[in-house]
Design an enzyme around this catalytic site. Structure first.
Site, PDB file in Angstrom:
ATOM      1  N   ASN A   1      68.625   6.599  54.937  1.00 40.24           N
ATOM      2  CA  ASN A   1      69.831   6.215  55.661  1.00 40.24           C
ATOM      3  C   ASN A   1      70.766   7.416  55.613  1.00 40.24           C
ATOM      4  O   ASN A   1      71.061   7.929  54.537  1.00 40.24           O
ATOM      5  CB  ASN A   1      70.497   5.005  55.009  1.00 40.24           C
ATOM      6  CG  ASN A   1      69.616   3.772  55.072  1.00 40.24           C
ATOM      7  OD1 ASN A   1      68.908   3.547  56.041  1.00 40.24           O
ATOM      8  ND2 ASN A   1      69.648   2.978  54.021  1.00 40.24           N
TER       9      ASN A   1
ATOM     10  N   ASP B   1      65.426   0.287  42.803  1.00 36.56           N
ATOM     11  CA  ASP B   1      66.695  -0.076  43.422  1.00 36.56           C
ATOM     12  C   ASP B   1      67.254  -1.299  42.707  1.00 36.56           C
ATOM     13  O   ASP B   1      66.500  -2.234  42.398  1.00 36.56           O
ATOM     14  CB  ASP B   1      66.479  -0.371  44.912  1.00 36.56           C
ATOM     15  CG  ASP B   1      67.773  -0.453  45.690  1.00 36.56           C
ATOM     16  OD1 ASP B   1      68.553  -1.396  45.445  1.00 36.56           O
ATOM     17  OD2 ASP B   1      67.998   0.403  46.557  1.00 36.56           O
ATOM     18  N   ILE B   2      68.550  -1.314  42.440  1.00 34.02           N
ATOM     19  CA  ILE B   2      69.144  -2.455  41.728  1.00 34.02           C
ATOM     20  C   ILE B   2      69.321  -3.672  42.629  1.00 34.02           C
ATOM     21  O   ILE B   2      69.566  -4.765  42.136  1.00 34.02           O
ATOM     22  CB  ILE B   2      70.490  -2.092  41.062  1.00 34.02           C
ATOM     23  CG1 ILE B   2      71.522  -1.653  42.092  1.00 34.02           C
ATOM     24  CG2 ILE B   2      70.296  -1.040  39.979  1.00 34.02           C
ATOM     25  CD1 ILE B   2      72.932  -1.543  41.525  1.00 34.02           C
TER      26      ILE B   2
ATOM     27  N   GLY C   1      74.149   2.733  56.989  1.00 32.44           N
ATOM     28  CA  GLY C   1      73.986   1.990  55.745  1.00 32.44           C
ATOM     29  C   GLY C   1      73.936   2.836  54.495  1.00 32.44           C
ATOM     30  O   GLY C   1      73.699   2.312  53.408  1.00 32.44           O
ATOM     31  N   GLN C   2      74.162   4.147  54.604  1.00 32.64           N
ATOM     32  CA  GLN C   2      74.179   4.976  53.397  1.00 32.64           C
ATOM     33  C   GLN C   2      75.434   4.648  52.607  1.00 32.64           C
ATOM     34  O   GLN C   2      76.541   4.711  53.134  1.00 32.64           O
ATOM     35  CB  GLN C   2      74.133   6.467  53.744  1.00 32.64           C
ATOM     36  CG  GLN C   2      74.018   7.344  52.521  1.00 32.64           C
ATOM     37  CD  GLN C   2      73.921   8.838  52.835  1.00 32.64           C
ATOM     38  OE1 GLN C   2      74.060   9.256  53.980  1.00 32.64           O
ATOM     39  NE2 GLN C   2      73.693   9.628  51.808  1.00 32.64           N
TER      40      GLN C   2
ATOM     41  N   HIS D   1      64.217   5.655  50.343  1.00 31.39           N
ATOM     42  CA  HIS D   1      63.833   4.319  49.902  1.00 31.39           C
ATOM     43  C   HIS D   1      62.329   4.182  50.159  1.00 31.39           C
ATOM     44  O   HIS D   1      61.882   4.417  51.279  1.00 31.39           O
ATOM     45  CB  HIS D   1      64.547   3.240  50.721  1.00 31.39           C
ATOM     46  CG  HIS D   1      66.027   3.235  50.588  1.00 31.39           C
ATOM     47  ND1 HIS D   1      66.691   2.321  49.790  1.00 31.39           N
ATOM     48  CD2 HIS D   1      66.980   4.008  51.162  1.00 31.39           C
ATOM     49  CE1 HIS D   1      67.994   2.544  49.883  1.00 31.39           C
ATOM     50  NE2 HIS D   1      68.194   3.557  50.708  1.00 31.39           N
TER      51      HIS D   1
ATOM     52  N   HIS E   1      68.618  10.390  49.429  1.00 34.58           N
ATOM     53  CA  HIS E   1      67.633   9.561  48.744  1.00 34.58           C
ATOM     54  C   HIS E   1      66.723   8.874  49.751  1.00 34.58           C
ATOM     55  O   HIS E   1      67.145   8.507  50.832  1.00 34.58           O
ATOM     56  CB  HIS E   1      68.287   8.530  47.823  1.00 34.58           C
ATOM     57  CG  HIS E   1      69.269   7.618  48.489  1.00 34.58           C
ATOM     58  ND1 HIS E   1      70.535   8.015  48.858  1.00 34.58           N
ATOM     59  CD2 HIS E   1      69.185   6.308  48.844  1.00 34.58           C
ATOM     60  CE1 HIS E   1      71.182   7.005  49.405  1.00 34.58           C
ATOM     61  NE2 HIS E   1      70.375   5.946  49.406  1.00 34.58           N
TER      62      HIS E   1
END
Length: 119
Positions: free
Chosen positions: A92, A35-36, A98-99, A107, A105
């Site tokens: 999410n 994750d960035i 919060g998507q 997390h 995907h």
């Protein structure tokens, strides 16, 4: 259409290599990358290569692919050495949850204490 790459989808572009990512695992059906904006010392996203808007759409359309994503989340946790201490897999679903990228995907979060409820 579900499953087909979407031209405006960031994660579809990561799958095709059009957008760079730090890939940590890849299978025939999934890609896992860092994750960035990590929320924990280990924060890796596991995505299906096929486009599905969210976890519910993915599960409804392709249960086997859903299982692939979850299996890879476990493999990521083991590879990242957080499996023995515990980790969280979060999907999410929807902007209210919060998507922000509408490509399903998971997390994978670990490497620190993860309280419940989160936040």
């Amino acid at each position: 259409m579900a499953g087909e790459p979407q031209a405006d989808c960031l994660f579809c572009k990561i799958v095709t290599g059009e957008v760079p990512a730090t890939v940590v695992r890849e299978t025939e059906t999934t890609v896992a990358f860092r994750d960035i904006n990590p929320q924990a010392p280990t924060h890796v996203l596991v995505i299906p290569k096929a486009h599905h808007a969210d976890a519910a759409a993915l599960a409804a359309a392709d249960p086997q692919l859903t299982a692939d994503v979850l299996r890879e989340a476990g493999e990521v946790a083991a590879q990242e050495k957080v499996a023995d201490h515990g980790y969280r897999i979060v999907f999410n679903t929807g902007s209210g949850a919060g998507q922000t990228v509408f490509h399903a995907h998971a997390h994978v979060l670990g490497g620190r204490g993860l309280q419940w409820p989160p936040g």
